[in-house]
Design a protein around this motif. Structure first.
Motif, PDB file in Angstrom:
ATOM      1  N   ALA A 126       0.846  -1.270  -0.037  1.00 18.39           N
ATOM      2  CA  ALA A 126       0.030  -0.165   0.061  1.00 18.39           C
ATOM      3  C   ALA A 126       1.015   1.371   0.073  1.00 18.39           C
ATOM      4  O   ALA A 126       0.726   2.188   0.689  1.00 18.39           O
ATOM      5  N   TRP A 127       2.002   1.108  -0.775  1.00 18.56           N
ATOM      6  CA  TRP A 127       2.734   2.389  -1.151  1.00 18.56           C
ATOM      7  C   TRP A 127       2.507   3.091  -2.397  1.00 18.56           C
ATOM      8  O   TRP A 127       1.972   2.267  -3.424  1.00 18.56           O
ATOM      9  N   ARG A 128       3.052   4.173  -2.464  1.00 22.37           N
ATOM     10  CA  ARG A 128       3.294   4.694  -3.969  1.00 22.37           C
ATOM     11  C   ARG A 128       4.764   4.762  -4.182  1.00 22.37           C
ATOM     12  O   ARG A 128       5.656   4.692  -3.321  1.00 22.37           O
ATOM     13  N   ALA A 129       5.155   5.190  -5.552  1.00 25.35           N
ATOM     14  CA  ALA A 129       6.507   4.697  -6.010  1.00 25.35           C
ATOM     15  C   ALA A 129       7.210   5.815  -5.195  1.00 25.35           C
ATOM     16  O   ALA A 129       8.448   5.739  -4.880  1.00 25.35           O
ATOM     17  N   LYS A 130       6.672   7.019  -4.979  1.00 21.46           N
ATOM     18  CA  LYS A 130       7.706   8.283  -4.337  1.00 21.46           C
ATOM     19  C   LYS A 130       8.058   7.815  -2.835  1.00 21.46           C
ATOM     20  O   LYS A 130       8.687   8.515  -2.125  1.00 21.46           O
ATOM     21  N   ASP A 131       7.155   6.910  -2.030  1.00 21.90           N
ATOM     22  CA  ASP A 131       7.511   6.241  -0.910  1.00 21.90           C
ATOM     23  C   ASP A 131       8.896   5.611  -0.927  1.00 21.90           C
ATOM     24  O   ASP A 131       9.598   5.552   0.392  1.00 21.90           O
ATOM     25  N   ILE A 132       9.346   5.120  -1.741  1.00 23.62           N
ATOM     26  CA  ILE A 132      10.486   4.269  -1.912  1.00 23.62           C
ATOM     27  C   ILE A 132      11.885   5.177  -2.201  1.00 23.62           C
ATOM     28  O   ILE A 132      12.001   6.148  -2.879  1.00 23.62           O
ATOM     29  N   THR A 133      12.613   5.003  -1.090  1.00 30.14           N
ATOM     30  CA  THR A 133      13.811   5.839  -0.928  1.00 30.14           C
ATOM     31  C   THR A 133      14.767   5.827  -2.164  1.00 30.14           C
ATOM     32  O   THR A 133      15.248   6.586  -2.792  1.00 30.14           O
ATOM     33  N   VAL A 134      15.179   4.488  -2.380  1.00 35.52           N
ATOM     34  CA  VAL A 134      16.109   4.258  -3.405  1.00 35.52           C
ATOM     35  C   VAL A 134      15.877   2.718  -3.989  1.00 35.52           C
ATOM     36  O   VAL A 134      15.478   1.819  -3.169  1.00 35.52           O
ATOM     37  N   VAL A 135      16.374   2.335  -5.063  1.00 33.51           N
ATOM     38  CA  VAL A 135      16.269   1.103  -5.575  1.00 33.51           C
ATOM     39  C   VAL A 135      17.900   0.861  -5.932  1.00 33.51           C
ATOM     40  O   VAL A 135      18.762   1.657  -6.292  1.00 33.51           O
ATOM     41  N   THR A 136      18.323  -0.076  -5.378  1.00 34.28           N
ATOM     42  CA  THR A 136      19.805  -0.659  -5.543  1.00 34.28           C
ATOM     43  C   THR A 136      20.030  -2.130  -6.077  1.00 34.28           C
ATOM     44  O   THR A 136      18.811  -2.708  -6.499  1.00 34.28           O
ATOM     45  N   TYR A 137      20.964  -2.798  -6.366  1.00 32.92           N
ATOM     46  CA  TYR A 137      21.138  -4.044  -6.862  1.00 32.92           C
ATOM     47  C   TYR A 137      22.309  -4.743  -6.240  1.00 32.92           C
ATOM     48  O   TYR A 137      23.224  -4.121  -5.703  1.00 32.92           O
ATOM     49  N   VAL A 138      22.221  -6.041  -6.374  1.00 27.33           N
ATOM     50  CA  VAL A 138      23.383  -7.020  -5.917  1.00 27.33           C
ATOM     51  C   VAL A 138      24.353  -6.740  -6.981  1.00 27.33           C
ATOM     52  O   VAL A 138      24.466  -6.738  -8.081  1.00 27.33           O
ATOM     53  N   PRO A 139      25.794  -6.154  -6.428  1.00 26.24           N
ATOM     54  CA  PRO A 139      26.813  -6.162  -7.121  1.00 26.24           C
ATOM     55  C   PRO A 139      27.412  -7.218  -7.753  1.00 26.24           C
ATOM     56  O   PRO A 139      27.464  -8.295  -7.255  1.00 26.24           O
ATOM     57  N   LEU A 140      28.235  -7.135  -8.920  1.00 28.79           N
ATOM     58  CA  LEU A 140      29.193  -8.106  -9.423  1.00 28.79           C
ATOM     59  C   LEU A 140      30.868  -7.715  -8.989  1.00 28.79           C
ATOM     60  O   LEU A 140      30.789  -6.641  -8.619  1.00 28.79           O
ATOM     61  N   SER A 141      31.359  -8.616  -9.043  1.00 31.29           N
ATOM     62  CA  SER A 141      32.674  -8.507  -8.582  1.00 31.29           C
ATOM     63  C   SER A 141      33.266  -7.587  -9.851  1.00 31.29           C
ATOM     64  O   SER A 141      32.750  -7.837 -10.938  1.00 31.29           O
ATOM     65  N   LYS A 142      34.460  -6.918  -9.711  1.00 33.49           N
ATOM     66  CA  LYS A 142      34.925  -6.032 -10.547  1.00 33.49           C
ATOM     67  C   LYS A 142      35.535  -7.044 -11.537  1.00 33.49           C
ATOM     68  O   LYS A 142      35.177  -6.595 -12.950  1.00 33.49           O
ATOM     69  N   GLN A 143      36.056  -8.205 -11.573  1.00 32.66           N
ATOM     70  CA  GLN A 143      36.663  -8.987 -12.497  1.00 32.66           C
ATOM     71  C   GLN A 143      35.154  -9.545 -13.405  1.00 32.66           C
ATOM     72  O   GLN A 143      35.344  -9.579 -14.479  1.00 32.66           O
ATOM     73  N   ARG A 144      34.356 -10.049 -12.676  1.00 36.39           N
ATOM     74  CA  ARG A 144      33.026 -10.511 -13.432  1.00 36.39           C
ATOM     75  C   ARG A 144      32.317  -9.334 -14.262  1.00 36.39           C
ATOM     76  O   ARG A 144      32.005  -9.445 -15.535  1.00 36.39           O
ATOM     77  N   LEU A 145      32.281  -8.200 -13.555  1.00 36.72           N
ATOM     78  CA  LEU A 145      31.861  -7.137 -14.394  1.00 36.72           C
ATOM     79  C   LEU A 145      32.650  -6.490 -15.754  1.00 36.72           C
ATOM     80  O   LEU A 145      32.144  -6.373 -16.766  1.00 36.72           O
ATOM     81  N   GLU A 146      33.972  -6.759 -15.462  1.00 36.94           N
ATOM     82  CA  GLU A 146      34.967  -6.652 -16.742  1.00 36.94           C
ATOM     83  C   GLU A 146      34.576  -7.711 -17.794  1.00 36.94           C
ATOM     84  O   GLU A 146      34.505  -7.369 -18.933  1.00 36.94           O
ATOM     85  N   GLU A 147      34.405  -8.977 -17.308  1.00 37.74           N
ATOM     86  CA  GLU A 147      34.211  -9.834 -18.296  1.00 37.74           C
ATOM     87  C   GLU A 147      32.997  -9.709 -19.199  1.00 37.74           C
ATOM     88  O   GLU A 147      32.799  -9.948 -20.260  1.00 37.74           O
TER      89      GLU A 147
END
Ligand code: ZN
Ligand code: ZN
Length: 255
Positions: A126-147
């Motif tokens: 029962a929220w509106r989108a503007k109630d959400i402070t932030v969307v974030t994500y599970v990060p990849l390792s640097k190495q995996r991100l480069e690959e």
């Protein structure tokens, strides 16, 4: 005459090179009107194993069968996980095409599916989108991100942020990559995760100073696949320890 022939040739070549917007994102067949915003043909659309609210058996992780993982977990740091689909062979194939074979068209499909999940999440809370402070994500390792060149979870988070006008920020860093989680036992997965994630100092300090219209900061963490919840729980633990006033929710594409 010649002119129209040439323009016909050009347009047919173009449609071969870049299938038009009305073609199915998965199989390039003609798009069905019933697939809504998803740009799929009827067959592909019907292949999607949606997780419907009535299927859910575990209120914490949104599992559609009895759930030993949440019962055994000592501390659960996120309040809720919702996922779009069941991770069956077809869904594994779709995600693999995007993640490993770089089929960029599918990004639109995942974004559309996340969008429908987000509407469900907001309605559920029962929220509106503007109630959400932030969307974030599970990060990849640097190495995996480069690959790979991109982090699929980040792309999904950014798509959500832009459709719902919610800030997107990295709150976590990943020190190293863990091997394939699916081959490991539950205990191995949990001990494997120690020290893998660390707070992203910049993101966390932004979050801690953000004043919002809710008593707590509502943080949505996005990932592609939810398996046992150990990764999500570890991410949520770090966020909550760094920003004790936050509440963490997990949205994942498949589980
Ligand atoms: Zn199709
Ligand atoms: Zn559960």
């Amino acid at each position: 005459m010649l002119h129209s022939l040439i323009s016909k040739l050009i347009s047919s070549t173009r449609s071969l090179l870049a299938p038009n917007a009305d073609s199915c994102l998965v199989c390039y067949g003609p798009r069905a009107s019933s697939s809504g915003e998803l740009s799929l043909c009827r067959v592909c659309f019907e292949h999607i194993p949606w997780i419907r609210p009535d299927d859910i058996r575990c209120d914490v992780c949104g599992r559609f069968e009895s759930c030993p993982d949440c019962r055994r977990r000592k501390d659960t740091w996120f309040e809720l996980n919702l996922s779009v689909v069941k991770y069956n062979d077809t869904m594994k194939d779709w995600l693999g095409r995007f993640k490993y074979r770089g089929d960029e068209r599918l990004q639109l499909l995942f974004a559309g599916m996340f969008e429908s999940l987000f509407h469900r999440f907001l309605a559920h809370q029962a929220w509106r989108a503007k109630d959400i402070t932030v969307v974030t994500y599970v990060p990849l390792s640097k190495q995996r991100l480069e690959e790979r060149g991109f982090n699929q979870a980040e792309l999904f988070a950014r798509a959500l942020g832009s459709s719902f006008r919610i800030p997107v920020a990295p709150l976590l860093d990943r020190a190293r990559h863990t091997g394939k989680q699916s081959y490991k036992t539950r205990e191995e997965r949990i001990s494997d995760l120690r020290g893998v994630f660390a707070p992203n100092e910049e993101g966390i300090s932004w979050l801690s100073t953000t004043v919002h219209n809710k008593p707590s900061q509502l943080v949505v963490v996005v990932d592609d696949v939810y398996t046992t919840g150990s990764t999500m729980n570890e991410c949520a633990r770090i966020i909550r320890e760094c920003a004790p006033n936050s509440r963490v929710f997990s949205l994942t594409w498949a589980r």
